[in-house]
Write an enzyme that holds these catalytic residues in place. Structure first.
Site, short mmCIF file in Angstrom:
data_model
loop_
_atom_site.label_atom_id
_atom_site.label_comp_id
_atom_site.label_asym_id
_atom_site.label_seq_id
_atom_site.Cartn_x
_atom_site.Cartn_y
_atom_site.Cartn_z
N GLU A 26 0.81 -1.22 0.00
CA GLU A 26 0.00 0.00 0.00
C GLU A 26 0.85 1.27 0.00
OE1 GLU A 26 -2.76 -0.46 3.29
OE2 GLU A 26 -4.13 -1.58 2.00
N GLY A 96 -7.89 -14.91 -1.54
CA GLY A 96 -8.55 -13.71 -1.03
C GLY A 96 -10.05 -13.90 -0.93
N TYR A 130 -13.78 -6.55 -4.79
CA TYR A 130 -14.94 -6.32 -3.92
C TYR A 130 -16.23 -6.18 -4.73
CZ TYR A 130 -11.49 -5.61 -0.24
OH TYR A 130 -10.46 -5.78 0.65
#
Length: 156
Positions: A26, A96, A130
Protein backbone atom coordinates in the site's frame (compact mmCIF):
# COMPACT_ATOMS: atom_id res chain seq x y z
CA UNK A 1 -3.25 -27.86 0.64
CA UNK A 2 -5.04 -24.63 1.59
CA UNK A 3 -6.65 -23.82 4.92
CA UNK A 4 -7.90 -20.88 6.93
CA UNK A 5 -7.55 -20.90 10.69
CA UNK A 6 -8.03 -18.60 13.65
CA UNK A 7 -4.81 -16.94 14.73
CA UNK A 8 -3.36 -17.67 18.14
CA UNK A 9 -1.01 -15.64 20.30
CA UNK A 10 1.90 -17.68 18.91
CA UNK A 11 1.05 -16.26 15.45
CA UNK A 12 1.85 -12.69 16.50
CA UNK A 13 5.19 -12.55 14.61
CA UNK A 14 3.45 -13.90 11.49
CA UNK A 15 0.69 -11.29 11.77
CA UNK A 16 3.26 -8.51 12.24
CA UNK A 17 5.24 -9.71 9.20
CA UNK A 18 2.09 -9.80 7.03
CA UNK A 19 1.10 -6.31 8.22
CA UNK A 20 4.51 -5.00 7.17
CA UNK A 21 4.13 -6.67 3.75
CA UNK A 22 0.68 -5.12 3.38
CA UNK A 23 2.18 -1.71 4.20
CA UNK A 24 4.79 -2.17 1.47
CA UNK A 25 2.03 -3.06 -1.03
CA UNK A 26 0.00 0.00 0.00
CA UNK A 27 3.10 2.23 -0.12
CA UNK A 28 2.64 3.04 3.58
CA UNK A 29 5.71 1.44 5.19
CA UNK A 30 6.38 4.58 7.25
CA UNK A 31 2.95 4.31 8.87
CA UNK A 32 3.63 0.99 10.61
CA UNK A 33 4.52 2.24 14.08
CA UNK A 34 3.33 -0.75 16.08
CA UNK A 35 5.37 -3.69 17.30
CA UNK A 36 4.75 -7.41 17.60
CA UNK A 37 4.45 -7.00 21.38
CA UNK A 38 1.83 -4.25 21.04
CA UNK A 39 -0.14 -6.38 18.56
CA UNK A 40 0.02 -9.33 20.95
CA UNK A 41 -1.39 -7.20 23.77
CA UNK A 42 -4.14 -5.58 21.71
CA UNK A 43 -5.25 -8.60 19.70
CA UNK A 44 -4.88 -11.44 22.18
CA UNK A 45 -4.83 -9.91 25.67
CA UNK A 46 -7.32 -7.06 25.22
CA UNK A 47 -9.12 -8.79 22.32
CA UNK A 48 -9.73 -5.56 20.40
CA UNK A 49 -9.65 -7.49 17.12
CA UNK A 50 -9.49 -10.98 15.66
CA UNK A 51 -7.33 -12.49 12.95
CA UNK A 52 -7.70 -15.39 10.56
CA UNK A 53 -4.69 -16.72 8.69
CA UNK A 54 -4.61 -18.33 5.24
CA UNK A 55 -2.06 -21.09 4.79
CA UNK A 56 -0.83 -23.10 1.83
CA UNK A 57 0.96 -26.28 2.88
CA UNK A 58 1.20 -24.91 6.43
CA UNK A 59 2.94 -21.71 5.21
CA UNK A 60 1.13 -18.44 6.08
CA UNK A 61 0.26 -16.67 2.82
CA UNK A 62 -2.37 -14.16 3.90
CA UNK A 63 -4.54 -12.85 6.69
CA UNK A 64 -7.63 -10.88 7.57
CA UNK A 65 -7.90 -8.70 10.66
CA UNK A 66 -11.39 -7.67 11.77
CA UNK A 67 -13.40 -6.39 14.70
CA UNK A 68 -17.02 -5.67 15.51
CA UNK A 69 -18.70 -2.29 15.32
CA UNK A 70 -22.36 -1.50 15.91
CA UNK A 71 -25.05 0.00 13.70
CA UNK A 72 -27.59 2.11 15.55
CA UNK A 73 -29.94 2.00 12.56
CA UNK A 74 -29.73 -1.77 12.04
CA UNK A 75 -29.53 -2.43 15.79
CA UNK A 76 -26.95 -5.16 15.33
CA UNK A 77 -23.20 -5.59 15.35
CA UNK A 78 -21.31 -5.35 12.11
CA UNK A 79 -18.07 -6.98 11.09
CA UNK A 80 -15.49 -4.37 10.15
CA UNK A 81 -12.66 -5.67 8.01
CA UNK A 82 -9.57 -3.64 8.82
CA UNK A 83 -7.16 -5.52 6.53
CA UNK A 84 -7.21 -8.40 4.09
CA UNK A 85 -3.93 -9.34 2.43
CA UNK A 86 -2.60 -12.22 0.34
CA UNK A 87 1.07 -12.31 -0.56
CA UNK A 88 1.57 -11.36 -4.24
CA UNK A 89 3.02 -14.73 -5.28
CA UNK A 90 -0.13 -16.48 -3.97
CA UNK A 91 -2.68 -14.22 -5.65
CA UNK A 92 -4.88 -15.55 -8.42
CA UNK A 93 -5.57 -18.80 -6.56
CA UNK A 94 -8.83 -17.62 -4.98
CA UNK A 95 -7.32 -17.28 -1.50
CA UNK A 96 -8.55 -13.71 -1.03
CA UNK A 97 -12.06 -14.79 -1.93
CA UNK A 98 -11.83 -17.72 0.47
CA UNK A 99 -10.74 -15.37 3.26
CA UNK A 100 -13.65 -13.08 2.44
CA UNK A 101 -16.12 -15.99 2.40
CA UNK A 102 -14.81 -17.08 5.81
CA UNK A 103 -15.43 -13.57 7.11
CA UNK A 104 -18.98 -13.68 5.72
CA UNK A 105 -19.54 -16.98 7.54
CA UNK A 106 -18.29 -15.41 10.76
CA UNK A 107 -20.55 -12.38 10.25
CA UNK A 108 -23.53 -14.64 9.60
CA UNK A 109 -22.80 -16.77 12.68
CA UNK A 110 -22.51 -13.60 14.82
CA UNK A 111 -25.81 -12.24 13.39
CA UNK A 112 -24.08 -9.17 11.98
CA UNK A 113 -26.23 -6.72 10.08
CA UNK A 114 -23.44 -5.75 7.70
CA UNK A 115 -19.80 -6.05 6.75
CA UNK A 116 -17.81 -2.92 6.02
CA UNK A 117 -14.26 -1.94 5.11
CA UNK A 118 -12.28 0.80 3.41
CA UNK A 119 -10.16 0.55 0.31
CA UNK A 120 -7.57 2.95 -1.07
CA UNK A 121 -8.93 4.80 -4.11
CA UNK A 122 -5.96 3.78 -6.29
CA UNK A 123 -6.25 0.06 -5.45
CA UNK A 124 -8.15 -0.98 -8.58
CA UNK A 125 -7.49 -4.73 -8.16
CA UNK A 126 -9.07 -4.65 -4.69
CA UNK A 127 -11.98 -2.48 -5.85
CA UNK A 128 -12.67 -4.86 -8.74
CA UNK A 129 -12.44 -7.83 -6.36
CA UNK A 130 -14.94 -6.32 -3.92
CA UNK A 131 -17.34 -5.39 -6.71
CA UNK A 132 -17.17 -8.99 -7.98
CA UNK A 133 -18.50 -10.02 -4.55
CA UNK A 134 -21.51 -7.67 -4.95
CA UNK A 135 -20.07 -5.11 -2.52
CA UNK A 136 -21.21 -1.54 -3.06
CA UNK A 137 -19.11 1.57 -2.54
CA UNK A 138 -20.48 4.04 -0.01
CA UNK A 139 -19.79 7.11 -2.14
CA UNK A 140 -21.97 9.37 -0.02
CA UNK A 141 -19.75 8.85 3.05
CA UNK A 142 -16.30 10.29 3.71
CA UNK A 143 -13.94 8.70 6.21
CA UNK A 144 -12.52 11.07 8.83
CA UNK A 145 -9.70 10.34 11.24
CA UNK A 146 -8.07 11.81 14.29
CA UNK A 147 -4.51 10.59 14.78
CA UNK A 148 -2.82 10.21 18.17
CA UNK A 149 -1.88 13.91 18.29
CA UNK A 150 -5.36 14.98 17.25
CA UNK A 151 -6.91 12.84 19.98
CA UNK A 152 -4.52 14.25 22.57
CA UNK A 153 -5.17 17.83 21.49
CA UNK A 154 -8.93 17.36 21.55
CA UNK A 155 -8.86 15.57 24.91
CA UNK A 156 -6.99 18.43 26.61
Amino acid sequence: MFQIRKATEADTPIIFDLIKKLAVYEKMEDEVITSAEELKQNIFTHQFSKVIIAEENDKPVGFALYFYNFSTFVGKPGLYLEDLFVEPEYRGKGYGKKLFIELAKIAKAENCGRMEWSVLNWNTPAIDFYKSLQAKPMDEWTVYRLDKKGIADLAE
